[in-house]
Structure formats: C-alpha cells, structure tokens
Design an enzyme around this catalytic site. Structure first.
Site, PDB file in Angstrom:
ATOM      1  N   GLN A 208      -4.420 -27.898  -9.728  1.00  0.00           N
ATOM      2  CA  GLN A 208      -4.627 -29.014 -10.685  1.00  0.00           C
ATOM      3  C   GLN A 208      -3.531 -30.078 -10.553  1.00  0.00           C
ATOM      4  OE1 GLN A 208      -8.093 -27.149 -11.833  1.00  0.00           O
ATOM      5  NE2 GLN A 208      -7.475 -29.164 -12.513  1.00  0.00           N
TER       6      GLN A 208
ATOM      7  N   ASP B 233       0.883  -1.166   0.000  1.00  0.00           N
ATOM      8  CA  ASP B 233       0.000   0.000   0.000  1.00  0.00           C
ATOM      9  C   ASP B 233       0.918   1.211   0.000  1.00  0.00           C
ATOM     10  OD1 ASP B 233      -1.513   2.176   0.749  1.00  0.00           O
ATOM     11  OD2 ASP B 233      -2.563   1.143   2.370  1.00  0.00           O
TER      12      ASP B 233
ATOM     13  N   TYR C   4       1.118   1.003  14.740  1.00  0.00           N
ATOM     14  CA  TYR C   4       0.169   0.648  13.679  1.00  0.00           C
ATOM     15  C   TYR C   4       0.354   1.528  12.461  1.00  0.00           C
ATOM     16  CZ  TYR C   4      -4.147  -0.181  11.121  1.00  0.00           C
ATOM     17  OH  TYR C   4      -5.061  -0.503  10.154  1.00  0.00           O
TER      18      TYR C   4
ATOM     19  N   GLY D  76      18.690  -5.268   0.094  1.00  0.00           N
ATOM     20  CA  GLY D  76      18.933  -6.611  -0.447  1.00  0.00           C
ATOM     21  C   GLY D  76      17.681  -7.416  -0.704  1.00  0.00           C
TER      22      GLY D  76
ATOM     23  N   ASP E 267      -4.207  -1.637  -2.013  1.00  0.00           N
ATOM     24  CA  ASP E 267      -2.934  -2.336  -2.219  1.00  0.00           C
ATOM     25  C   ASP E 267      -2.656  -2.583  -3.702  1.00  0.00           C
ATOM     26  OD1 ASP E 267      -2.873  -2.581   0.571  1.00  0.00           O
ATOM     27  OD2 ASP E 267      -3.968  -4.489   0.475  1.00  0.00           O
TER      28      ASP E 267
ATOM     29  N   HIS F 218      -8.440   5.004   2.756  1.00  0.00           N
ATOM     30  CA  HIS F 218      -7.747   3.742   2.417  1.00  0.00           C
ATOM     31  C   HIS F 218      -8.520   2.958   1.358  1.00  0.00           C
ATOM     32  CE1 HIS F 218      -4.770   3.864   5.726  1.00  0.00           C
ATOM     33  NE2 HIS F 218      -5.728   4.481   6.410  1.00  0.00           N
TER      34      HIS F 218
ATOM     35  N   LYS G  53      -2.917  -2.647   8.143  1.00  0.00           N
ATOM     36  CA  LYS G  53      -3.000  -4.085   8.352  1.00  0.00           C
ATOM     37  C   LYS G  53      -2.047  -4.789   7.384  1.00  0.00           C
ATOM     38  CE  LYS G  53      -5.406  -6.730  11.098  1.00  0.00           C
ATOM     39  NZ  LYS G  53      -5.140  -6.572  12.525  1.00  0.00           N
ATOM     40  N   ASP G  54      -1.666  -6.021   7.717  1.00  0.00           N
ATOM     41  CA  ASP G  54      -0.703  -6.765   6.893  1.00  0.00           C
ATOM     42  C   ASP G  54      -1.446  -7.505   5.788  1.00  0.00           C
ATOM     43  OD1 ASP G  54       1.104  -6.076   9.032  1.00  0.00           O
ATOM     44  OD2 ASP G  54       0.121  -7.684  10.137  1.00  0.00           O
ATOM     45  N   ASP G  55      -2.117  -6.754   4.935  1.00  0.00           N
ATOM     46  CA  ASP G  55      -2.970  -7.346   3.899  1.00  0.00           C
ATOM     47  C   ASP G  55      -2.205  -8.407   3.097  1.00  0.00           C
ATOM     48  OD1 ASP G  55      -4.908  -5.512   4.737  1.00  0.00           O
ATOM     49  OD2 ASP G  55      -4.061  -3.974   3.448  1.00  0.00           O
TER      50      ASP G  55
ATOM     51  N   GLN H 278       2.778   4.287   2.642  1.00  0.00           N
ATOM     52  CA  GLN H 278       2.387   3.624   3.899  1.00  0.00           C
ATOM     53  C   GLN H 278       3.208   2.372   4.242  1.00  0.00           C
ATOM     54  OE1 GLN H 278      -1.948   2.902   5.049  1.00  0.00           O
ATOM     55  NE2 GLN H 278      -1.266   0.786   4.829  1.00  0.00           N
TER      56      GLN H 278
ATOM     57  N   TYR I  14      -4.582   0.115  17.810  1.00  0.00           N
ATOM     58  CA  TYR I  14      -4.410   1.487  18.300  1.00  0.00           C
ATOM     59  C   TYR I  14      -4.126   1.482  19.791  1.00  0.00           C
ATOM     60  CZ  TYR I  14      -5.975   3.745  14.013  1.00  0.00           C
ATOM     61  OH  TYR I  14      -6.075   4.199  12.732  1.00  0.00           O
TER      62      TYR I  14
HETATM   63  P1  13P Z   1      -5.736   8.106  10.746  1.00  0.00           P
HETATM   64  O1  13P Z   1      -5.678   7.929  12.251  1.00  0.00           O
HETATM   65  O2  13P Z   1      -4.453   8.522  10.115  1.00  0.00           O
HETATM   66  O3  13P Z   1      -6.929   8.899  10.278  1.00  0.00           O
HETATM   67  O4  13P Z   1      -5.875   6.623  10.159  1.00  0.00           O
HETATM   68  C1  13P Z   1      -6.925   5.876  10.597  1.00  0.00           C
HETATM   69  C2  13P Z   1      -7.558   5.308   9.444  1.00  0.00           C
HETATM   70  O5  13P Z   1      -7.362   5.740   8.358  1.00  0.00           O
HETATM   71  C3  13P Z   1      -8.443   4.198   9.668  1.00  0.00           C
HETATM   72  O6  13P Z   1      -9.290   4.120   8.592  1.00  0.00           O
HETATM   73  P1  13P Z   2      -4.918  -0.678   5.187  1.00  0.00           P
HETATM   74  O1  13P Z   2      -4.120  -1.646   6.009  1.00  0.00           O
HETATM   75  O2  13P Z   2      -5.558  -1.364   4.009  1.00  0.00           O
HETATM   76  O3  13P Z   2      -4.088   0.494   4.789  1.00  0.00           O
HETATM   77  O4  13P Z   2      -6.133  -0.168   6.060  1.00  0.00           O
HETATM   78  C1  13P Z   2      -5.852   0.635   7.154  1.00  0.00           C
HETATM   79  C2  13P Z   2      -7.037   0.985   8.007  1.00  0.00           C
HETATM   80  O5  13P Z   2      -6.844   1.245   9.153  1.00  0.00           O
HETATM   81  C3  13P Z   2      -8.360   0.998   7.419  1.00  0.00           C
HETATM   82  O6  13P Z   2      -9.311   1.432   8.350  1.00  0.00           O
HETATM   83 MG    MG Z   3      -3.945   1.965   3.529  1.00  0.00          MG
HETATM   84 MG    MG Z   4      -4.640  -2.311   2.349  1.00  0.00          MG
END
Ligand code: 13P
Ligand code: 13P
Ligand code: MG
Ligand code: MG
Length: 367
Positions: free
Chosen positions: A244, A12, A231, A103, A53, A19, A234-236, A94, A349
């Site tokens: 097959q 991302d 934070y 590397g 992403d 997001h 997330k670790d998408d 991000q 958080y």
């Molecule tokens: P911010 O705290 O930067 O607004 O990020 C939170 C967020 O985007 C969750 O959607």
């Molecule tokens: P991502 O991990 O996809 O950037 O989402 C962050 C988030 O906090 C959405 O609410």
């Molecule tokens: Mg994001």
């Molecule tokens: Mg994402």
C-alpha cells in the site's frame, strides 16, 4: 530506536508422517516458548506453519541481524526439534545444521527475511511462506508485482509507484560471500529479466521504492546444500512484503500468484511443479507437493501485530488451486523425462550421478 524491525525466521525441525507438517505439540510449545522468553526483547510475535516448516514472525526494536532476536529464534527451534525427536518425527532438527549458535542464524540453516522501517500510519505487510521449493520461486511474482504494469496497475496509476523500484539480486551460487547486484526498474528491466529467469542462481533479496528509498521486500536466500555439503531439504523461502501507499497494493502483490507458475522443488527437491497458493497451515500431499505458498496479511502499530488475514483463503483461489492441481498432474505424467525433473546441476541427490559414472566404463566408441 524509532524503527520497528520485522524478522521472519523459518525452519523445518521435523514433521509427522514424512515431510508433511509439524506436530500440534511442536507448534504449541514453540508459541509458549516465545510468549515466555520473548518478553524482554520482542514487541510482538506470531507463529505460523506451512507444510513441514515453522515460521516465527517477530517484531522488535533490535534492528536487522540482532544477536538476541536470532538466539531466541534458534532456541525456539532447538526446543521444537527436541519435541520432534521425542515424538519420533521425520527429519527432526532437519534445518538446524550447526550444533552451536554463533551470533546469527544466517548460515546455520533457518531461512531469514527481515527489514527495519519507520512505521507508516496504517502499516500493512504480507508474510509469504513457501514449501517444497527454493527462494527463486518468488522471482517471478515479485518481478510482476514491482516491475510489470500488466500485473501492477499502480505502476501507471500512482505517481510514487511510477518512479519504479530498485531490486537487489543475489547470486546464490557464490557461497563464499554475498555477491549482489542492484538493478532499477523500469530502466534496467531487461537486465533484471535476464538474471531472474535463472531462478536457481539469481534470487531477489530486497526491493526498495525509488520514490522514497524505503524497503518494501526482504526475502530469504538460504542455501542449505551449501551449508551442509549435501541434500538436507529444499531451501523453502520466506519473505516480508510491505504493501500500500508507496508500494504495490496487497492485491497487486497477490495477483501474480494466480499464474501458479512452475518452480523447482516438489518430490525430493528434484522436480518441477506449479506453485499452488494455499491457506496457512496446509500440509503437503501429492508427490511431496505440489510446491505451495501461503500469504498472511498483517497490520502493525507500534510493532504490535494485528490478527492476520489469510489472503489465499478466498473462493477465488479455489479455482487457481484446481488449475495448479491440473498443471501438477500434467507434468507428472512424464515422470522423470526432460523438464519434469531438474537438470543434473540442480538435482538434490547424488544417486543418478553415481549411476552414470558406473555406466561410463561400459560405453564403447564405434569406429
Ligand atoms: P529419505 O531419503 O531420508 O527417505 O528422504 C527422502 C525424502 O524424504 C524425500 O521425500
Ligand atoms: P523439505 O525441504 O520441505 O523438507 O522437503 C524435502 C523433500 O525432499 C520432500 O520430498
Ligand atoms: Mg522436511
Ligand atoms: Mg519444507
């Protein structure tokens, strides 16, 4: 080297309106970059995106963990982040958690799934990409596709599949080094289940066919919070699943996604929501979700990739998407109470911990 390596590297690096999704310009420029700069290293490539992403699927002969291939991906993402900054997008850069490439992109932020193999005649594989969730979201579908005959009939119908599969499971709570265990299905099925149920800690990293020793699955196991110390998203996850012949059929790997099972993620990476199977390129919406997964099916010959088929772009999955929307609404009705929000240890958080700490002084013990 006779072997082909597939590397799926996703990050991302910024998105439009929160997001939700990368900009068209970012995706177009990343594609151009790979076409221009990848010539000497790559056999072929495909760029796709899901939610916020971007994923680079690279085929080459450089092997797993190649410095050149990872550097190319890193440079492509740096360029994408630069455009995101120019466009004022949210969370520009991000997932690029280090300034300098050292590397290999592992440990720098991007998610990586890669595997090498001698190409079969009719080599087929799925690229799975999920957004607003974590790598453990794939534990259940992979368990059901590779170890449960209720979902994978090949386990009882094909003599080769009937020999079972070896799962390599990583303890992602152990951040100093890779801590892994290998378990065989069906012999170790209950041990496997006991680990995989804890999908915040134990994550399927690889699956091999026991009949041939060939690798079927590679999954990303990135822990962004551990790398950044806070934070940052997330670790998408991303995964490559060969299908097959000695592996489950494409439809046997897709079938478990009809559960739209509950996974960690959703808003602020801190809730529980159903994993909705969606078309490639779907942005994110309701409550920064729902958590979603896409699947592109490819054939591959001499490392050259076919045009993909979007496996969840079929009327059947509309019904599942409706069910996932119902499941989302149902769990969201109870807001932050109980299992609708993640437990304290998994919350992304610190605000709530600070709040509870401040309240400590105001508690009194009644005699
Ligand atoms: P911010 O705290 O930067 O607004 O990020 C939170 C967020 O985007 C969750 O959607
Ligand atoms: P991502 O991990 O996809 O950037 O989402 C962050 C988030 O906090 C959405 O609410
Ligand atoms: Mg994001
Ligand atoms: Mg994402």
């Amino acid at each position: 080297m006779n072997e082909i390596t597939l590397s799926a590297i996703k990050a991302d690096v910024g998105s439009v309106g929160g997001h939700l999704a990368p900009s068209r310009e970012m995706v177009a420029r990343v594609k151009e970059f790979l076409s221009r700069e990848g010539g000497g290293i790559l056999v072929d490539h495909h760029v796709t995106h899901l939610g916020d992403d971007i994923c680079l699927l690279l085929s080459h002969r450089e092997g797993v963990g190649s410095h050149e291939v990872h550097k190319l991906a890193w440079e492509a993402f740096k360029m994408g982040a630069r455009i995101a900054r120019e466009e004022g997008l949210y969370g520009a850069g991000q997932d690029l958690l280090r300034d300098a490439f050292s590397g290999n992109v592992r440990g720098l932020g991007p998610g990586v799934a890669e595997l090498s193999f001698r190409e079969r005649p009719g080599e087929a594989f799925l690229l799975l990409l999920a957004d607003k969730t974590s790598p453990g979201a794939l534990n259940l579908p992979l368990y059901l596709a590779f170890a449960d005959p209720m979902h994978c009939s090949g386990l009882i119908l094909s003599p080769s599949l009937g020999q079972g599969f070896r799962f390599t499971v990583m303890d992602v709570a152990h951040t100093k080094a890779d801590r892994v265990i290998e378990l065989d299905a069906p012999q170790d099925l209950y041990d496997l289940a006991a680990l995989l149920r804890d999908n915040d800690r134990f994550v399927v990293e690889k699956v091999h066919a026991r009949a041939t020793g060939d690798q079927a699955v590679a999954c990303s196991t990135t822990r962004l919070t551990a790398i950044a110390g806070r934070y940052v998203g997330k670790d998408d996850p991303v995964a490559i699943v060969r299908v097959q012949k000695d592996f489950p059929a494409t439809g046997e790997v897709l079938a478990p996604f009809a559960l739209a099972h509950y996974v960690p993620g959703f808003m602020r990476g801190s809730h529980i929501g159903p994993l909705m199977p969606v078309r490639a390129g779907t942005p994110v919406s309701y409550f920064d979700g729902p958590p979603q997964v896409m699947a592109l099916a490819f054939s591959c010959h001499g490392g050259r990739l076919s045009d993909p088929v979007d496996a969840f772009d079929h009327p059947f999955w509309d019904r599942i998407r409706d069910r996932a929307a119902d499941k989302s609404l149902e769990i969201r009705r109870q807001g932050f109470f109980g299992p609708a929000m993640l437990g304290m240890a998994e919350l992304e958080y610190t605000g709530i911990a600070d709040r509870l700490k401040a309240l400590e002084a105001r508690f009194t013990v009644r005699e």
